[in-house]
Design an enzyme around this catalytic site. Structure first.
Site, short mmCIF file in Angstrom:
data_model
loop_
_atom_site.label_atom_id
_atom_site.label_comp_id
_atom_site.label_asym_id
_atom_site.label_seq_id
_atom_site.Cartn_x
_atom_site.Cartn_y
_atom_site.Cartn_z
N ASP A 53 2.28 6.02 6.64
CA ASP A 53 3.13 7.16 5.88
C ASP A 53 2.25 7.62 5.24
O ASP A 53 0.99 7.22 4.54
CB ASP A 53 4.34 6.34 4.75
CG ASP A 53 3.80 5.24 4.27
OD1 ASP A 53 2.30 4.91 3.55
OD2 ASP A 53 4.63 4.62 3.93
N ASN A 80 13.58 -1.94 -3.23
CA ASN A 80 14.86 -1.44 -2.78
C ASN A 80 14.79 -1.54 -1.63
O ASN A 80 16.07 -1.45 -0.72
CB ASN A 80 15.26 0.29 -3.30
CG ASN A 80 14.27 1.57 -2.53
OD1 ASN A 80 12.87 1.11 -1.97
ND2 ASN A 80 13.94 1.88 -2.94
N HIS A 135 13.17 -1.21 1.20
CA HIS A 135 12.08 -0.10 1.94
C HIS A 135 11.26 -0.76 2.44
O HIS A 135 10.61 -1.87 1.61
CB HIS A 135 12.32 1.29 0.91
CG HIS A 135 10.78 1.61 0.26
ND1 HIS A 135 10.72 2.14 -1.31
CD2 HIS A 135 9.41 1.31 1.06
CE1 HIS A 135 9.90 1.74 -1.27
NE2 HIS A 135 8.61 1.87 -0.49
N GLU A 177 13.51 4.24 2.91
CA GLU A 177 14.40 4.26 2.41
C GLU A 177 15.43 3.73 2.62
O GLU A 177 15.88 3.61 3.37
CB GLU A 177 14.02 5.69 1.45
CG GLU A 177 13.77 5.92 0.54
CD GLU A 177 12.62 5.67 -0.79
OE1 GLU A 177 13.38 4.09 -0.53
OE2 GLU A 177 11.84 5.97 -0.80
#
Ligand code: GLP
Length: 244
Positions: free
Chosen positions: A67, A136, A138, A143
């Site tokens: 990414d 979280n 991801h 996400e």
């Protein structure tokens, strides 16, 4: 899912590097997917140390970045391209031609995801994908709320991800968008290797253990992959019951 619980961070890092090096030793022309983040810094340091001490060549290998932020200038210190140059490409004197980077400076940008997928197909896909995990849940920049069948695309970053990744920068300097390999794209890799270390990852690891295919924690999607290994240190594993 195969779980490896190490007794220290250092041992978890060594296990991770060993698996990558075994892949390259058995298949020197491997395509390896690389992740970024603080968790991965000791992985690259160990990889570089072992590579310099050994005789394994990486000349035939090819590397894909998972990414990249959108909107940073080329060479910005927060960019994942500059991260991998600092921690891996330059220390090992690799050639930039051995790397594919998400084409975040391409125009038109809405074609960038498809272009990166094309490059990936052209290289025959990923043999081993390294992954970290966000607090979280991801991975890459997929996400919470991401669909299991999403492919490489522009994504909006969660506020907690921007905060966690800002390092010493002002939050305002951290982009709101990124280009991320998609979940389905990542699940097409032959092998997935996730490393999670530290207390801050314990809740995400607990959630990953107790749920399956849950968009609230995208890492749960990885459990359906036939060759998914999760390497943990004791702190990341502190909210699940596992024995070393
Ligand atoms: C970023 C990256 C992820 C990485 C995550 C965790 O969001 N896009 O690939 O897994 O950070 O980073 P850290 O290891 O610093 O907690």
């Amino acid at each position: 899912m195969r779980i490896i619980l190490s007794d220290t961070i250092e041992a978890a890092v060594k296990t991770t590097v060993k698996m990558v090096l075994e892949q390259i030793e058995s298949h020197p022309d491997s395509v390896i997917g690389l992740a970024t983040g603080r968790t991965m810094e000791p992985v690259y340091a160990q990889w570089v140390t072992e590579a310099k001490a050994g005789s394994l060549s990486f000349k035939q290998s090819f590397f894909f970045m998972l990414d990249e932020y959108l909107g940073l200038s080329e060479g910005h210190s927060l960019s994942f391209k500059s991260y991998i140059e600092r921690h891996f490409l330059i220390p090992l004197s690799l050639s930039p031609d051995q790397f594919a980077f998400p084409p975040v400076h391409h125009h038109p940008i809405d074609k960038a995801g498809d272009d990166y997928e094309k490059t990936l197909r052209h290289r025959g896909g990923i043999d081993l994908q390294l992954l970290g995990i966000g607090q979280n849940g991801h991975f890459g920049f997929n996400e919470p709320g991401s669909n299991k069948f999403c492919r490489t695309r522009i994504v909006q970053l969660a506020p907690e991800t921007r905060e966690a990744n800002r390092g010493s920068l002002n939050l305002a300097e951290v982009p709101h968008e990124a280009l991320s390999m998609g979940i389905e794209t990542i699940l097409e890799s032959k092998t997935l290797l996730m490393l999670a270390t530290g207390k801050s990852k314990a809740n995400a690891i607990k959630y990953l253990f107790n749920h399956h295919d849950d968009p609230a924690c995208p890492a749960t999607y990885l459990k359906s992959h036939p060759h998914f290994t999760l390497v943990l240190d004791p702190e990341a594993a502190s909210k699940i019951s596992l024995k070393i």
